[in-house]
Design an enzyme around this catalytic site. Structure first.
Site, PDB file in Angstrom:
ATOM      1  N   HIS A  70       7.372 -11.348  32.667  1.00 27.65           N
ATOM      2  CA  HIS A  70       6.859 -10.633  33.841  1.00 27.65           C
ATOM      3  C   HIS A  70       5.330 -10.628  33.855  1.00 27.65           C
ATOM      4  O   HIS A  70       4.714 -10.716  34.921  1.00 27.65           O
ATOM      5  CB  HIS A  70       7.377  -9.196  33.849  1.00 27.65           C
ATOM      6  CG  HIS A  70       8.833  -9.078  34.178  1.00 27.65           C
ATOM      7  ND1 HIS A  70       9.405  -9.678  35.278  1.00 27.65           N
ATOM      8  CD2 HIS A  70       9.847  -8.417  33.540  1.00 27.65           C
ATOM      9  CE1 HIS A  70      10.698  -9.400  35.313  1.00 27.65           C
ATOM     10  NE2 HIS A  70      10.988  -8.636  34.274  1.00 27.65           N
TER      11      HIS A  70
ATOM     12  N   HIS B 195      11.041 -11.488  27.341  1.00 22.67           N
ATOM     13  CA  HIS B 195      11.372 -11.281  28.756  1.00 22.67           C
ATOM     14  C   HIS B 195      10.285 -10.482  29.461  1.00 22.67           C
ATOM     15  O   HIS B 195       9.857 -10.847  30.566  1.00 22.67           O
ATOM     16  CB  HIS B 195      12.707 -10.541  28.862  1.00 22.67           C
ATOM     17  CG  HIS B 195      13.100 -10.219  30.278  1.00 22.67           C
ATOM     18  ND1 HIS B 195      13.786 -11.106  31.085  1.00 22.67           N
ATOM     19  CD2 HIS B 195      12.887  -9.112  31.041  1.00 22.67           C
ATOM     20  CE1 HIS B 195      13.977 -10.559  32.271  1.00 22.67           C
ATOM     21  NE2 HIS B 195      13.442  -9.351  32.277  1.00 22.67           N
ATOM     22  N   GLU B 196       9.823  -9.405  28.847  1.00 21.66           N
ATOM     23  CA  GLU B 196       8.779  -8.584  29.476  1.00 21.66           C
ATOM     24  C   GLU B 196       7.467  -9.360  29.571  1.00 21.66           C
ATOM     25  O   GLU B 196       6.716  -9.194  30.538  1.00 21.66           O
ATOM     26  CB  GLU B 196       8.590  -7.278  28.701  1.00 21.66           C
ATOM     27  CG  GLU B 196       9.841  -6.407  28.622  1.00 21.66           C
ATOM     28  CD  GLU B 196      10.484  -6.150  29.981  1.00 21.66           C
ATOM     29  OE1 GLU B 196       9.770  -6.140  31.001  1.00 21.66           O
ATOM     30  OE2 GLU B 196      11.708  -5.971  30.025  1.00 21.66           O
TER      31      GLU B 196
ATOM     32  N   HIS C 122       2.933 -12.045  36.827  1.00 24.03           N
ATOM     33  CA  HIS C 122       1.847 -11.268  37.417  1.00 24.03           C
ATOM     34  C   HIS C 122       0.545 -12.058  37.387  1.00 24.03           C
ATOM     35  O   HIS C 122      -0.203 -12.093  38.376  1.00 24.03           O
ATOM     36  CB  HIS C 122       1.684  -9.953  36.651  1.00 24.03           C
ATOM     37  CG  HIS C 122       0.708  -9.016  37.276  1.00 24.03           C
ATOM     38  ND1 HIS C 122       0.008  -8.075  36.559  1.00 24.03           N
ATOM     39  CD2 HIS C 122       0.276  -8.875  38.566  1.00 24.03           C
ATOM     40  CE1 HIS C 122      -0.784  -7.399  37.369  1.00 24.03           C
ATOM     41  NE2 HIS C 122      -0.645  -7.867  38.584  1.00 24.03           N
TER      42      HIS C 122
END
Length: 233
Positions: free
Chosen positions: A106, A102-103, A110
């Site tokens: 991100h 999940h991270e 980005h």
């Protein structure tokens, strides 16, 4: 609507929001605990999963870092770092892989310049200041004989914080979608484990939904209490 000395009907909105947040918290804690106890078949840790996902995405300038015990998992776009809790960094569990993926979602957002993430990032400075000022502004407005201008400013400042949470929803849901795609395309978890990872991510997403709903209800309460043009006696 009458307001009594010992009962304010608008407290029901706060109560509903609190119940939603508690239910979501119980759900996510239960799911994460369950799948933290399940070692994935490859024995791959959250850190290793994150590194593999980033490599597969062609992202080589993002670090994977371990936080101290109790630290919250997150992606830092300024430092370009995926930061995982001690447990998720070091443990080879289904939950650790799900959170790490999940991270990394991100980090992919980005890299690609994902619009909602950029908008949310731009709101951060304003929201950080506004979250500290909205209540003092409203209290000052009340103190100054229900100054309509100050009350309206306070409401709009709080509304910006609510907008931030609303914008957060597509960012978090999209990161979870990317996480599952990375897990499946990279063969990191088998089919059964991937099902567990999806449950973890779904439960985590519901905490954002509950928090946003609670904030919207709180905004509605503030508007009901302070949004009128007449002075309260």
């Amino acid at each position: 609507m009458p307001y009594y000395y010992f009962f304010d009907p608008t407290y029901m909105l706060v109560l509903i929001g609190a119940i939603l947040c508690i239910c979501a918290s119980v759900w996510v804690n239960s799911s994460m605990k369950k799948y933290h106890g399940e070692r994935n078949h490859k024995g791959i840790t959250g850190a290793e999963a994150a590194q593999q996902i980033l490599r597969n995405a062609g992202i080589y300038d993002v670090r994977v870092e371990c936080l101290q015990r109790g630290g919250g998992d997150h992606y830092d776009p300024r430092a370009k770092a995926v930061r995982l809790s001690y447990e998720n960094f070091n443990y080879a569990t289904v939950t650790a892989v799900a959170v790490a993926a999940h991270e990394c979602g991100h980090a992919k957002q980005h890299q690609e310049g994902y619009g909602p993430l950029q908008f949310r990032t731009a709101l951060v400075p304003v929201v950080n200041i506004g979250s500290m000022l909205w209540l003092p502004i409203i209290l000052l407005g009340v103190f100054l004989s229900w100054n309509t201008t100050l009350l309206q400013i306070g409401i709009w400042v709080f509304a910006l914080a609510v907008l931030f949470q609303v914008v957060t929803l597509p960012v978090e849901f999209n990161a979870s979608v990317r996480a599952m795609q990375s897990i499946q395309s990279g063969g990191i978890l088998d089919e059964r484990e991937a099902g567990g990872a999806k449950k973890v991510l779904t439960a985590a997403a519901m905490t954002y939904v509950a928090a946003t709903a609670s904030s919207i209800l709180q905004l509605l309460r503030i508007v009901m209490l302070f949004g009128g043009n007449r002075r309260r006696d």
